[in-house]
Every structure is written in structure tokens, then in C-alpha cells.
Design a protein around this motif. Structure first.
Motif, PDB file in Angstrom:
ATOM      1  N   LEU A 109     -16.573   2.227  19.839  1.00 53.82           N
ATOM      2  CA  LEU A 109     -15.880   3.437  19.003  1.00 53.82           C
ATOM      3  C   LEU A 109     -14.162   3.454  19.432  1.00 53.82           C
ATOM      4  N   THR A 110     -13.579   3.122  18.364  1.00 50.37           N
ATOM      5  CA  THR A 110     -12.078   3.401  18.712  1.00 50.37           C
ATOM      6  C   THR A 110     -11.472   4.414  17.726  1.00 50.37           C
ATOM      7  N   LYS A 111     -10.649   5.257  18.144  1.00 50.57           N
ATOM      8  CA  LYS A 111     -10.055   6.378  17.269  1.00 50.57           C
ATOM      9  C   LYS A 111      -8.696   6.377  17.565  1.00 50.57           C
ATOM     10  N   TRP A 112      -7.911   6.754  16.506  1.00 51.93           N
ATOM     11  CA  TRP A 112      -6.413   6.898  16.138  1.00 51.93           C
ATOM     12  C   TRP A 112      -6.628   8.436  16.018  1.00 51.93           C
ATOM     13  N   THR A 113      -5.554   9.050  16.660  1.00 48.92           N
ATOM     14  CA  THR A 113      -5.533  10.701  16.403  1.00 48.92           C
ATOM     15  C   THR A 113      -4.199  11.161  16.510  1.00 48.92           C
ATOM     16  N   ASP A 114      -4.083  12.308  16.506  1.00 49.66           N
ATOM     17  CA  ASP A 114      -2.764  13.058  16.338  1.00 49.66           C
ATOM     18  C   ASP A 114      -1.831  12.513  14.945  1.00 49.66           C
ATOM     19  N   ALA A 132       0.808   7.959  10.133  1.00 49.87           N
ATOM     20  CA  ALA A 132       1.763   8.404  11.253  1.00 49.87           C
ATOM     21  C   ALA A 132       0.972   9.037  12.570  1.00 49.87           C
ATOM     22  N   CYS A 133       0.261   8.289  13.189  1.00 53.09           N
ATOM     23  CA  CYS A 133      -0.558   8.308  14.278  1.00 53.09           C
ATOM     24  C   CYS A 133       0.086   8.345  15.430  1.00 53.09           C
ATOM     25  N   ALA A 134       0.369   9.401  16.124  1.00 45.71           N
ATOM     26  CA  ALA A 134       1.069   9.688  17.348  1.00 45.71           C
ATOM     27  C   ALA A 134       0.375   9.109  18.659  1.00 45.71           C
ATOM     28  N   THR A 135      -0.848   9.146  18.738  1.00 39.69           N
ATOM     29  CA  THR A 135      -1.785   8.709  19.693  1.00 39.69           C
ATOM     30  C   THR A 135      -2.127   7.329  19.491  1.00 39.69           C
ATOM     31  N   PRO A 136      -1.769   6.205  19.895  1.00 35.74           N
ATOM     32  CA  PRO A 136      -2.389   4.794  19.864  1.00 35.74           C
ATOM     33  C   PRO A 136      -3.814   4.667  19.693  1.00 35.74           C
ATOM     34  N   SER A 165      -0.755  12.435  10.706  1.00 37.80           N
ATOM     35  CA  SER A 165      -0.227  13.412   9.823  1.00 37.80           C
ATOM     36  C   SER A 165      -1.328  14.052   9.259  1.00 37.80           C
ATOM     37  N   ASN A 166      -1.244  15.345   8.822  1.00 39.62           N
ATOM     38  CA  ASN A 166      -2.100  16.225   8.344  1.00 39.62           C
ATOM     39  C   ASN A 166      -3.485  16.250   9.144  1.00 39.62           C
ATOM     40  N   ASN A 167      -3.449  16.112  10.490  1.00 41.95           N
ATOM     41  CA  ASN A 167      -4.821  16.084  11.266  1.00 41.95           C
ATOM     42  C   ASN A 167      -5.923  15.062  10.818  1.00 41.95           C
ATOM     43  N   THR A 168      -5.393  14.010  10.060  1.00 44.45           N
ATOM     44  CA  THR A 168      -6.314  13.079   9.907  1.00 44.45           C
ATOM     45  C   THR A 168      -6.470  11.981  11.079  1.00 44.45           C
ATOM     46  N   THR A 169      -7.487  11.289  10.997  1.00 50.96           N
ATOM     47  CA  THR A 169      -8.053  10.602  12.217  1.00 50.96           C
ATOM     48  C   THR A 169      -8.399   9.226  11.177  1.00 50.96           C
ATOM     49  N   ILE A 170      -8.367   7.809  12.331  1.00 52.61           N
ATOM     50  CA  ILE A 170      -8.923   6.727  11.880  1.00 52.61           C
ATOM     51  C   ILE A 170      -9.966   6.499  12.836  1.00 52.61           C
ATOM     52  N   GLN A 171     -11.271   6.206  12.496  1.00 51.51           N
ATOM     53  CA  GLN A 171     -12.309   6.013  13.501  1.00 51.51           C
ATOM     54  C   GLN A 171     -12.893   4.619  13.055  1.00 51.51           C
ATOM     55  N   TYR A 172     -13.259   3.708  14.015  1.00 49.35           N
ATOM     56  CA  TYR A 172     -13.560   2.245  13.916  1.00 49.35           C
ATOM     57  C   TYR A 172     -14.923   2.210  14.781  1.00 49.35           C
ATOM     58  N   CYS A 226       0.909  -1.064  -0.021  1.00 48.81           N
ATOM     59  CA  CYS A 226      -0.052  -0.068   0.210  1.00 48.81           C
ATOM     60  C   CYS A 226       0.893   1.299  -0.068  1.00 48.81           C
ATOM     61  N   ASN A 227       0.761   2.030  -1.084  1.00 52.92           N
ATOM     62  CA  ASN A 227       1.630   2.988  -1.276  1.00 52.92           C
ATOM     63  C   ASN A 227       0.924   4.366  -1.432  1.00 52.92           C
ATOM     64  N   ALA A 228       0.153   4.738  -0.237  1.00 55.33           N
ATOM     65  CA  ALA A 228      -0.573   5.985  -0.371  1.00 55.33           C
ATOM     66  C   ALA A 228       0.362   7.108  -0.505  1.00 55.33           C
ATOM     67  N   SER A 229       0.032   8.125  -1.172  1.00 55.49           N
ATOM     68  CA  SER A 229       0.962   9.311  -1.256  1.00 55.49           C
ATOM     69  C   SER A 229       0.651  10.299  -0.084  1.00 55.49           C
ATOM     70  N   ARG A 230      -0.153  10.029   0.716  1.00 58.48           N
ATOM     71  CA  ARG A 230      -0.404  10.947   1.917  1.00 58.48           C
ATOM     72  C   ARG A 230      -1.237  10.223   2.818  1.00 58.48           C
ATOM     73  N   ALA A 231      -1.417  10.928   4.076  1.00 57.87           N
ATOM     74  CA  ALA A 231      -2.112  10.272   5.157  1.00 57.87           C
ATOM     75  C   ALA A 231      -3.779  10.327   4.495  1.00 57.87           C
ATOM     76  N   VAL A 232      -4.451   9.105   4.852  1.00 56.22           N
ATOM     77  CA  VAL A 232      -5.863   8.956   4.288  1.00 56.22           C
ATOM     78  C   VAL A 232      -6.835   8.917   5.547  1.00 56.22           C
ATOM     79  N   PRO A 233      -7.781   9.896   5.752  1.00 51.37           N
ATOM     80  CA  PRO A 233      -8.694   9.745   7.040  1.00 51.37           C
ATOM     81  C   PRO A 233      -9.661   8.456   6.675  1.00 51.37           C
TER      82      PRO A 233
END
Length: 302
Positions: A244-249, A228-232, A251-258, A179-186
């Protein structure tokens, strides 16, 4: 009298045009010699508006764009929130049922087996729609159910320069290349613990396509590193309805929400049962359309 009639005719023609624009329109483009089709839905305010967001909504394996529009009820949300939604169709198989699928990598069926270039299809479809309609190219998003959600993950890996964020449902990531994403993807992911077709813990599901589904924990591990999420992972909500689980901090202020619901199954939350009368019951504790639109509005391409 002529003036009155002329005014009435003008009013009628504008009203008919507006109605036409807010109803689904079928279209097609040719990709690698194949005619690829889609259904486009414009909101009622399209004539007066501008700078519209585009949501690409991809059906599950064996479904189609029209079926997914009906079962997801996403067009009703598009009308209320005033965004454009397109329902592309996967390629038809050569079996008895002519099942339509997406080549998401390790799944599914005809599209995978014949190495159909669905990334190219979606890329060209975006170009086509941006050129033809009043779409902001920085506000293009992808969502999908099951095989369509898997395709959304592949788009995040290979088309991150055109897709601002993704919201897969009842799916996993099955890419077969790095997976070679060129940027952080929310990422907003929705799933049910009762989904036996694509088990959230991984394994071969009960669906027709007998393929291995990587566990979601490993998928989010990959993306939390890529983004590059700094907060696990942090559990924000965990009750009798959902987790609901979140990865925050990231790159580019993106998040992952599950969102992992305790109810429902292999179906679109807030939609109709699996898109079929005898399909799984959808989750009633979350609404996929509300969640994805709230999420998408937070992000756009740089």
C-alpha cells in the motif's frame, strides 16, 4: 374483517413496493442519437432514507452492467452500506461479439475508434439520476474494472465538477488529451502484480485490445502533481500479501492510495474470477467493495 383485509393489502403493497425498489431496474437515456442503457440498484431502505450517495460502476471491455453487478458483488455492499449504485453499459461494437466498450481515450476498440462521447453520457446520466432519485449531487463517485477503470480516470480529468472521487481497478490512465481536472480528485487504485492484461509496470497487455498501457508510476506522478501532494509517495504496508502506497498532504485534504496485491490477476478483488468462469482469480487479500466505500465516504464535492 374489511379493516383486516385492507390492512393486509396495504402491508403487502408497501412490502412489494419496497422489494421492487431494492431490486435492479433497467433504464435508458438518449445521447447524441444513441440509446444508452444502465441498470440501477436501490438499497432496501430507499423509501425511508434520503441524501444517498451514488456509485457509478463501469464494466470492463467486453462486459456489461449486469455482468459487472454479478461479478463485483457491489450491490450486496450497497444494500449493507445503504448507497445507490448504477451500472451503465458501454456502447456495443459492430463485430461478431458486439463487445461493449468505453472510450477512455487510447482504449478501447469500437468506442474509441468511433469517438463515442462517454463523458457526456455519464454526465447526463448523473443529471438524470439526481433529478429522479434522492441522491446528494455532492456524493457521486466512479469506479470501474479494466476499461471501466480507464474511463473512471477520464471522468476524473473531464468531469471533476460532478465526480467526488474515483476507485479504478486493474486499469491505467489512457487519456489522449491533457488532463484538465478543475480540482484535486481523490484516487484509490487497486491492481495485481500478476495482471498481464493491464500490466502495472506498463506495456501492451495480453487482452484482445492491443493497446499500450502507461505504467502506473507515471499515472500517479501526474495525479500527485495535479493534486499538489506535498508529501511524496510513502509505503504504508509492504508484506507477503500486498503493498500500500499513499500520497498525502494534497490539495483539499485529498489522498492517492495504491494497493498492489501479490495474489489475484485481472479481476475484481473479492469478486468472481474475472467476471467469467475461466477468468483470472480475484485477489483474496483485499476486498475492493469494502475499500472503495470506506474511501468514498471521506470525500464529497465542495
Amino acid at each position: 374483517m374489511k379493516t383486516v383485509l385492507l390492512s393486509l393489502l396495504c402491508f403487502c403493497s408497501m412490502g412489494c413496493l419496497k422489494k421492487k425498489e431494492s431490486t435492479p431496474a433497467n433504464g435508458s437515456i438518449t445521447v447524441d442519437g444513441l440509446i444508452r442503457t444502465y441498470t440501477l440498484h436501490l438499497p432496501p431502505n430507499y423509501r425511508e432514507g434520503s441524501d444517498f450517495s451514488l456509485v457509478i460502476a463501469m464494466h470492463g471491455g467486453g462486459g456489461n452492467g449486469g455482468q459487472f453487478e454479478s461479478s463485483s458483488r457491489l450491490s450486496q455492499k450497497a444494500d449493507a452500506a445503504k448507497f445507490i449504485v448504477v451500472y451503465p453499459n458501454g456502447v456495443k461494437g459492430d463485430g461478431l461479439l458486439k463487445a461493449q466498450t468505453w472510450n477512455a481515450g487510447g482504449c478501447c476498440d469500437y468506442a474509441r475508434d468511433h469517438n463515442i462521447n462517454d463523458v457526456k453520457f455519464i454526465s447526463l446520466l448523473i443529471d438524470h439520476l439526481v433529478a429522479k432519485y434522492k441522491i446528494n449531487p455532492k456524493k457521486v463517485y466512479a469506479t470501474g474494472h479494466s476499461n471501466g477503470g480507464m474511463m473512471a480516470y477520464r471522468l476524473a480529468c473531464e468531469l471533476s465538477d460532478k465526480i467526488a472521487a474515483i476507485a479504478p481497478n486493474s486499469s491505467t490512465m489512457v487519456v489522449t488529451q491533457p488532463c484538465n481536472a478543475s480540482r484535486a480528485v481523490p484516487i484509490l487504485h487497486m491492481h495485481s502484480v500478476q495482471d498481464n492484461n493491464v500490466p502495472y509496470a506498463g506495456g501492451v497487455g495480453t487482452g484482445v485490445s492491443k493497446h499500450y498501457n502507461p505504467p502506473l508510476d507515471s499515472v500517479f506522478q501526474v495525479w500527485s502533481l495535479k493534486n499538489a501532494c506535498a508529501t511524496p509517495a510513502q509505503v504504508i504496508v509492504n508484506n507477503n500479501s500486498y503493498k500500500l502506497t499513499k500520497w498525502t498532504d494534497c490539495s483539499n485534504n485529498t489522498t492517492i492510495q495504491y494497493y498492489l496485491t501479490k495474489d489475484g490477476g485481472h479481476a475484481w478483488p473479492g469478486g468472481t474470477p474475472g467476471g467469467l468462469p475461466l477468468g483470472d482469480k480475484p485477489s483474496a487479500v483485499i476486498n475492493a467493495n469494502d475499500l472503495l466505500w470506506d474511501f468514498f465516504q471521506q470525500y464529497q464535492l465542495p
